[in-house]
Structures are given as structure tokens and as C-alpha cells.
Design a protein around this motif. Structure first.
Motif, PDB file in Angstrom:
ATOM      1  N   ALA A  44       0.830  -1.206   0.000  1.00  0.00           N
ATOM      2  CA  ALA A  44       0.000   0.000   0.000  1.00  0.00           C
ATOM      3  C   ALA A  44       0.868   1.262   0.000  1.00  0.00           C
ATOM      4  N   GLN A  45       2.090   1.172   0.556  1.00  0.00           N
ATOM      5  CA  GLN A  45       2.936   2.357   0.675  1.00  0.00           C
ATOM      6  C   GLN A  45       4.107   2.415  -0.290  1.00  0.00           C
ATOM      7  N   GLU A  46       4.598   1.269  -0.775  1.00  0.00           N
ATOM      8  CA  GLU A  46       5.889   1.272  -1.453  1.00  0.00           C
ATOM      9  C   GLU A  46       6.005   0.096  -2.426  1.00  0.00           C
ATOM     10  N   THR A  47       6.956   0.208  -3.349  1.00  0.00           N
ATOM     11  CA  THR A  47       7.295  -0.884  -4.259  1.00  0.00           C
ATOM     12  C   THR A  47       8.732  -1.301  -3.975  1.00  0.00           C
ATOM     13  N   PHE A  48       8.970  -2.598  -3.881  1.00  0.00           N
ATOM     14  CA  PHE A  48      10.297  -3.139  -3.606  1.00  0.00           C
ATOM     15  C   PHE A  48      10.730  -4.057  -4.740  1.00  0.00           C
ATOM     16  N   THR A  49      12.023  -4.018  -5.086  1.00  0.00           N
ATOM     17  CA  THR A  49      12.629  -5.013  -5.962  1.00  0.00           C
ATOM     18  C   THR A  49      13.091  -6.136  -5.057  1.00  0.00           C
ATOM     19  N   LEU A  50      12.660  -7.360  -5.338  1.00  0.00           N
ATOM     20  CA  LEU A  50      12.962  -8.490  -4.468  1.00  0.00           C
ATOM     21  C   LEU A  50      14.274  -9.156  -4.867  1.00  0.00           C
ATOM     22  N   VAL A  51      15.217  -9.220  -3.935  1.00  0.00           N
ATOM     23  CA  VAL A  51      16.512  -9.850  -4.135  1.00  0.00           C
ATOM     24  C   VAL A  51      16.816 -10.685  -2.896  1.00  0.00           C
ATOM     25  N   GLY A  52      17.820 -11.558  -2.967  1.00  0.00           N
ATOM     26  CA  GLY A  52      18.242 -12.258  -1.760  1.00  0.00           C
ATOM     27  C   GLY A  52      18.277 -13.756  -1.874  1.00  0.00           C
ATOM     28  N   ASP A  53      17.851 -14.416  -0.801  1.00  0.00           N
ATOM     29  CA  ASP A  53      17.900 -15.868  -0.643  1.00  0.00           C
ATOM     30  C   ASP A  53      17.121 -16.553  -1.767  1.00  0.00           C
ATOM     31  N   THR A  54      17.816 -17.284  -2.636  1.00  0.00           N
ATOM     32  CA  THR A  54      17.173 -17.881  -3.811  1.00  0.00           C
ATOM     33  C   THR A  54      16.119 -18.920  -3.439  1.00  0.00           C
ATOM     34  N   ARG A  55      16.282 -19.598  -2.313  1.00  0.00           N
ATOM     35  CA  ARG A  55      15.247 -20.568  -1.883  1.00  0.00           C
ATOM     36  C   ARG A  55      13.947 -19.847  -1.556  1.00  0.00           C
ATOM     37  N   GLU A  56      14.061 -18.698  -0.936  1.00  0.00           N
ATOM     38  CA  GLU A  56      12.861 -17.926  -0.598  1.00  0.00           C
ATOM     39  C   GLU A  56      12.292 -17.262  -1.847  1.00  0.00           C
ATOM     40  N   LEU A  57      13.153 -16.759  -2.718  1.00  0.00           N
ATOM     41  CA  LEU A  57      12.676 -16.116  -3.952  1.00  0.00           C
ATOM     42  C   LEU A  57      11.942 -17.113  -4.844  1.00  0.00           C
ATOM     43  N   ALA A  58      12.324 -18.380  -4.788  1.00  0.00           N
ATOM     44  CA  ALA A  58      11.671 -19.414  -5.601  1.00  0.00           C
ATOM     45  C   ALA A  58      10.207 -19.600  -5.198  1.00  0.00           C
ATOM     46  N   LYS A  59       9.835 -19.172  -4.005  1.00  0.00           N
ATOM     47  CA  LYS A  59       8.455 -19.281  -3.516  1.00  0.00           C
ATOM     48  C   LYS A  59       7.547 -18.197  -4.099  1.00  0.00           C
ATOM     49  N   LEU A  60       8.137 -17.208  -4.754  1.00  0.00           N
ATOM     50  CA  LEU A  60       7.370 -16.054  -5.231  1.00  0.00           C
ATOM     51  C   LEU A  60       6.844 -16.282  -6.641  1.00  0.00           C
ATOM     52  N   GLU A  61       5.553 -16.052  -6.811  1.00  0.00           N
ATOM     53  CA  GLU A  61       4.917 -16.157  -8.121  1.00  0.00           C
ATOM     54  C   GLU A  61       4.131 -14.883  -8.388  1.00  0.00           C
ATOM     55  N   PRO A  62       4.277 -14.307  -9.588  1.00  0.00           N
ATOM     56  CA  PRO A  62       3.516 -13.103  -9.917  1.00  0.00           C
ATOM     57  C   PRO A  62       2.018 -13.319  -9.704  1.00  0.00           C
ATOM     58  N   GLY A  63       1.382 -12.315  -9.124  1.00  0.00           N
ATOM     59  CA  GLY A  63      -0.053 -12.363  -8.878  1.00  0.00           C
ATOM     60  C   GLY A  63      -0.430 -12.856  -7.494  1.00  0.00           C
ATOM     61  N   THR A  64       0.532 -13.383  -6.723  1.00  0.00           N
ATOM     62  CA  THR A  64       0.215 -13.885  -5.385  1.00  0.00           C
ATOM     63  C   THR A  64       0.425 -12.802  -4.339  1.00  0.00           C
ATOM     64  N   THR A  65      -0.310 -12.914  -3.242  1.00  0.00           N
ATOM     65  CA  THR A  65      -0.140 -12.012  -2.108  1.00  0.00           C
ATOM     66  C   THR A  65       0.691 -12.746  -1.069  1.00  0.00           C
ATOM     67  N   VAL A  66       1.752 -12.092  -0.610  1.00  0.00           N
ATOM     68  CA  VAL A  66       2.680 -12.712   0.330  1.00  0.00           C
ATOM     69  C   VAL A  66       3.073 -11.727   1.416  1.00  0.00           C
ATOM     70  N   THR A  67       3.610 -12.284   2.498  1.00  0.00           N
ATOM     71  CA  THR A  67       4.251 -11.485   3.531  1.00  0.00           C
ATOM     72  C   THR A  67       5.737 -11.785   3.432  1.00  0.00           C
ATOM     73  N   VAL A  68       6.535 -10.733   3.353  1.00  0.00           N
ATOM     74  CA  VAL A  68       7.984 -10.879   3.203  1.00  0.00           C
ATOM     75  C   VAL A  68       8.668 -10.236   4.394  1.00  0.00           C
ATOM     76  N   ARG A  69       9.598 -10.980   4.981  1.00  0.00           N
ATOM     77  CA  ARG A  69      10.458 -10.437   6.032  1.00  0.00           C
ATOM     78  C   ARG A  69      11.843 -10.296   5.429  1.00  0.00           C
ATOM     79  N   GLY A  70      12.466  -9.114   5.612  1.00  0.00           N
ATOM     80  CA  GLY A  70      13.785  -8.904   5.042  1.00  0.00           C
ATOM     81  C   GLY A  70      14.382  -7.569   5.416  1.00  0.00           C
TER      82      GLY A  70
END
Length: 125
Positions: free
Chosen positions: A75-101
Motif C-alpha cells: 500500500a505504501q511502497e514498491t520493492f525489488t525483491l533480491v536475496g535468498d534464492t530458496r525464498e525467492l523461488a516461492k514467489l509467483e507473480p499475482g500472489t499475495t505474500v508477507t515478506v520479512r527482510g
């Protein structure tokens, strides 16, 4: 022609001095390490640490404008997602997620969108 080598040496010193400026320039910020202040803001929890700004954010994953880039829109910001490839593999466009980082304003990416968010953990919402 003895003046030419001196001129080139002075020019080289001026160029190197200009490159070493610690001023981030107008509109840019330099991350400042801090303590452990935590501030909840709707879907954003912020904690300051020496590595960056620790956050837990909820948003929608989308493809970035550049190939291979993923962004998280909150709602406030846009982030470019980088980092742990195992966690990034869980991300699919169109899904709603909670990210800690960690928000890493010191990282440069080729994604051209948002601030880099070093992903440490992903949870589907």
C-alpha cells in the motif's frame, strides 16, 4: 613539453578527488545504522539495524519491467525483491505474500523499480 606530464598528473588528481566525494547528492540518502526502534505502520513493521532497515511487509508479487525481476507492491511502497534464492523461488507473480527482510538502499540492481528488499523469509498470505 615538460608541462604536459605535470598537467596530466594534476588532471588525474582532480578526477580522483571528485570521485571520492562522500556527499550522496540531492534527493539521495545515506543509510544510518541505528538501534532497535520498531514502528508498526498498517502492513509495514520497521526495525533499524546496521545492515539496513528490517521490514515485514505484505503485498502483491509482480513481474518487474526488466526480465527476471520481481517486485512487491504494498500500500505504501514498491520493492525489488533480491536475496535468498530458496525464498525467492516461492514467489509467483499475482500472489499475495508477507515478506520479512532488509531494505537495502545501498544495493544496486538492474530492475529499475523500487528499493531493493533482501528477502529472508516468504509466507503466503
Amino acid at each position: 613539453m615538460p608541462a604536459r606530464p605535470v598537467f596530466l598528473a594534476v588532471l588525474a588528481m582532480l578526477l580522483l578527488t571528485a570521485c571520492g566525494s562522500s556527499d550522496p547528492g540531492p534527493g539521495r540518502t545515506t543509510p544510518v545504522p541505528g538501534g532497535s526502534a520498531t514502528t508498526p505502520v498498517e502492513d509495514l513493521t520497521v526495525t533499524t539495524s546496521p545492515r539496513g532497515r528490517a521490514v515485514t511487509v505484505e503485498g502483491t508479487v509482480d513481474d518487474g519491467v526488466e526480465a527476471g525481476c520481481l517486485v512487491l507492491t504494498t500500500a505504501q511502497e514498491t520493492f525489488t525483491l533480491v536475496g535468498d534464492t530458496r525464498e525467492l523461488a516461492k514467489l509467483e507473480p499475482g500472489t499475495t505474500v508477507t515478506v520479512r527482510g532488509q531494505v537495502r538502499a545501498d544495493l544496486m540492481t538492474t530492475c529499475q523499480q523500487g528499493t531493493a528488499l533482501w528477502v529472508e523469509e516468504v509466507t503466503r498470505s
